[in-house]
Design a protein around this motif. Structure first.
Motif, PDB file in Angstrom:
ATOM      1  N   GLU A 252       0.726  -1.101  -0.004  1.00 43.77           N
ATOM      2  CA  GLU A 252       0.053   0.062   0.102  1.00 43.77           C
ATOM      3  C   GLU A 252       0.774   1.251   0.047  1.00 43.77           C
ATOM      4  O   GLU A 252       0.435   2.373  -0.599  1.00 43.77           O
ATOM      5  CB  GLU A 252      -0.859   0.003   1.385  1.00 43.77           C
TER       6      GLU A 252
ATOM      7  N   VAL B 266       2.006   1.973  -3.360  1.00 40.19           N
ATOM      8  CA  VAL B 266       0.833   2.401  -4.318  1.00 40.19           C
ATOM      9  C   VAL B 266       0.981   3.887  -3.883  1.00 40.19           C
ATOM     10  O   VAL B 266       0.507   4.926  -4.744  1.00 40.19           O
ATOM     11  CB  VAL B 266      -0.446   1.820  -3.851  1.00 40.19           C
TER      12      VAL B 266
ATOM     13  N   MET C 240       0.930   7.051  -6.382  1.00 43.48           N
ATOM     14  CA  MET C 240      -0.231   7.729  -6.955  1.00 43.48           C
ATOM     15  C   MET C 240       0.418   9.365  -6.419  1.00 43.48           C
ATOM     16  O   MET C 240      -0.184  10.363  -7.082  1.00 43.48           O
ATOM     17  CB  MET C 240      -1.291   7.427  -5.908  1.00 43.48           C
TER      18      MET C 240
ATOM     19  N   ASN D  66       2.370  10.448  -9.697  1.00 45.20           N
ATOM     20  CA  ASN D  66       1.569  10.361 -10.865  1.00 45.20           C
ATOM     21  C   ASN D  66       0.784  11.827 -10.613  1.00 45.20           C
ATOM     22  O   ASN D  66       0.725  12.503 -11.733  1.00 45.20           O
ATOM     23  CB  ASN D  66       0.546   9.217 -10.994  1.00 45.20           C
TER      24      ASN D  66
ATOM     25  N   ASP E  65      -3.804   8.680 -16.272  1.00 52.09           N
ATOM     26  CA  ASP E  65      -4.815   7.540 -15.880  1.00 52.09           C
ATOM     27  C   ASP E  65      -3.995   6.355 -15.374  1.00 52.09           C
ATOM     28  O   ASP E  65      -3.099   5.845 -16.402  1.00 52.09           O
ATOM     29  CB  ASP E  65      -5.561   7.169 -16.830  1.00 52.09           C
ATOM     30  N   MET E  66      -4.155   6.010 -14.318  1.00 48.41           N
ATOM     31  CA  MET E  66      -3.428   4.422 -14.105  1.00 48.41           C
ATOM     32  C   MET E  66      -3.970   3.234 -15.026  1.00 48.41           C
ATOM     33  O   MET E  66      -3.449   2.491 -15.539  1.00 48.41           O
ATOM     34  CB  MET E  66      -3.437   4.072 -12.672  1.00 48.41           C
ATOM     35  N   HIS E  67      -5.404   3.379 -15.194  1.00 46.97           N
ATOM     36  CA  HIS E  67      -5.946   2.398 -16.020  1.00 46.97           C
ATOM     37  C   HIS E  67      -5.567   2.220 -17.301  1.00 46.97           C
ATOM     38  O   HIS E  67      -5.453   3.047 -18.085  1.00 46.97           O
ATOM     39  CB  HIS E  67      -7.464   3.088 -16.072  1.00 46.97           C
TER      40      HIS E  67
ATOM     41  N   MET F  45      -2.970  -3.262  -8.166  1.00 50.80           N
ATOM     42  CA  MET F  45      -2.944  -2.730  -9.519  1.00 50.80           C
ATOM     43  C   MET F  45      -3.899  -3.114 -10.330  1.00 50.80           C
ATOM     44  O   MET F  45      -4.365  -2.126 -11.280  1.00 50.80           O
ATOM     45  CB  MET F  45      -1.492  -2.728  -9.985  1.00 50.80           C
TER      46      MET F  45
ATOM     47  N   PHE G 116      -6.892  -1.108 -10.249  1.00 52.37           N
ATOM     48  CA  PHE G 116      -6.910   0.042 -10.818  1.00 52.37           C
ATOM     49  C   PHE G 116      -6.985   0.060 -12.390  1.00 52.37           C
ATOM     50  O   PHE G 116      -7.382   0.999 -13.019  1.00 52.37           O
ATOM     51  CB  PHE G 116      -5.504   0.734 -10.687  1.00 52.37           C
TER      52      PHE G 116
ATOM     53  N   CYS H 108      -4.926  -1.604 -14.311  1.00 55.64           N
ATOM     54  CA  CYS H 108      -3.696  -1.776 -14.835  1.00 55.64           C
ATOM     55  C   CYS H 108      -3.315  -3.296 -15.346  1.00 55.64           C
ATOM     56  O   CYS H 108      -3.853  -4.201 -15.070  1.00 55.64           O
ATOM     57  CB  CYS H 108      -2.624  -1.452 -13.901  1.00 55.64           C
TER      58      CYS H 108
END
Ligand code: NAD
Length: 331
Positions: A106, A109, A113, A116, A140-142, A162, A165, A167
């Protein structure tokens, strides 16, 4: 068992006492364990150590000479322990193989984030009453490709987050894991992972094979503007190489919770002194670098778990019930 607890902070003492019920006798010591402080362990059966204690062969020889029989690590990694010296001195070594892989994953992450979406920069702007968005553009992480190196306990947690998200996760490990394959993750060679990943996160141990895994050559193979995250061990990253990559733009973002020269820096208060490490100082000048001081493990749940496993290890060693201790095998 009489235990000398080195590198001890108030939270270590609090969590060890919380579950001890007077069973083991602890001496709480603030210095790191090194060959210079090893004599403080006299009149104890065990030393209890953390990531920046330096259990070199000299140090272990002194520990053996004062009768220390056990090294009880309150962490997972053991790259700071000379295991050959432990074997020679017949000192058993135990660790906490798993306390909260969620805590570390975590935190990785959180670094991803933060970098980003430029949270660290955005917050200082808002505090300055400055609300222009220039320079804060994220992505976008997607749909992005995340390369996870090391798919053990922490790596798997990160993979699952992830995937949540949206990814595309790829991985590399010297021991590919069926549980990871079942998540739809494809194992790649390191070269493939370097060339395909938008974000690379390190979750393998530090050893002779992984020292400076991230270096000039590997960085050169990565996508321009790659994000590199290291919450594992500092020595995985060649800091000079990554600074070069940041200056050229080849590395677009860097998130570190560990640093190869952290031993004399992290976990201490140097706020009234001048930072002497020029390489670390250079890292701090980049707006696309975020560094935390080895705090990925630092959650309430993880500290509870570290304390319980450490106490179990001590009890198992004391009673000779070695099957119940998390022993590190000595060759
Ligand atoms: P783990 O043992 O469960 O997993 C490590 C994985 O790395 C294994 O799957 C192993 O096969 C793989 N591996 C070993 N050598 C490799 C190599 N050369 N290349 C690729 N993969 C390799 O360990 P874990 O609990 O997931 O922890 C991972 C690392 O995280 C630890 O080694 C430790 O250094 C670090 N850690 C950091 C913190 C922190 O607070 N920052 C806390 C706990 C652990």
């Amino acid at each position: 068992m009489k235990v000398a607890v080195f590198s001890c902070k108030a939270y270590d003492k609090e969590h060890l006492e919380k579950f001890n019920n007077g069973k083991h006798e602890f001496s709480y010591l603030t210095p790191h364990l090194t060959k210079l402080t090893a004599l403080l362990a006299s009149e104890h059966d065990a030393v209890c150590c953390f990531v920046n204690d330096q259990l070199t062969s000299d140090c272990i020889e002194i520990l053996a000479s004062v009768g220390i029989k056990y090294i009880v690590l309150r962490c997972a990694g053991y790259n700071n322990v000379d295991l050959d010296a432990c074997e020679k001195q017949q000192i058993k070594v135990v660790r906490v193989p798993e306390y909260s892989p969620y805590a570390v994953a975590e935190h990785a992450v959180a670094l991803i984030m933060d970098l980003n979406r430029n949270i660290h920069r955005a917050f200082s702007r808002v505090r300055d009453n400055y609300y222009l968005l220039d320079g804060l553009l994220g992505f976008d992480m997607h749909g992005k490709t995340i390369g996870v190196i090391g798919t053990g306990k922490i790596g798997i947690c990160l993979i699952k987050i992830m995937q949540g998200f949206g990814c595309h996760v790829i991985a590399h490990d010297v021991h590919p894991n069926d549980k990871v394959k079942a998540l739809g993750v494809e194992y790649k060679t390191l070269n493939e992972l370097y060339t395909q990943s938008d974000v690379i996160s390190l979750h393998c141990p530090l050893n002779a094979d992984t020292h400076h895994l991230i270096n000039d050559t590997s960085i050169g193979k990565m996508k321009k503007g790659v994000m590199i995250i290291n919450t594992s061990r500092g020595g995985l990253v060649d800091t000079i190489a990554v600074i070069k990559g940041l200056k050229s733009g080849q590395v677009g973002y860097l998130g570190l919770d560990v640093y190869e020269e952290e031993t004399d820096l992290f976990f201490e208060d140097f706020s009234n002194t001048v930072l002497q490490d020029d390489v670390f100082a250079r890292l701090l000048t980049f707006s696309n670098v975020v560094i935390t001081g080895h705090q990925a493990f630092f959650t309430r749940e993880a500290l509870d778990s570290i304390s319980k496993v450490t106490l179990n290890n001590l009890t198992a060693l004391e009673s000779g019930d070695l099957e119940k201790a998390c022993l590190i095998p000595l060759s």
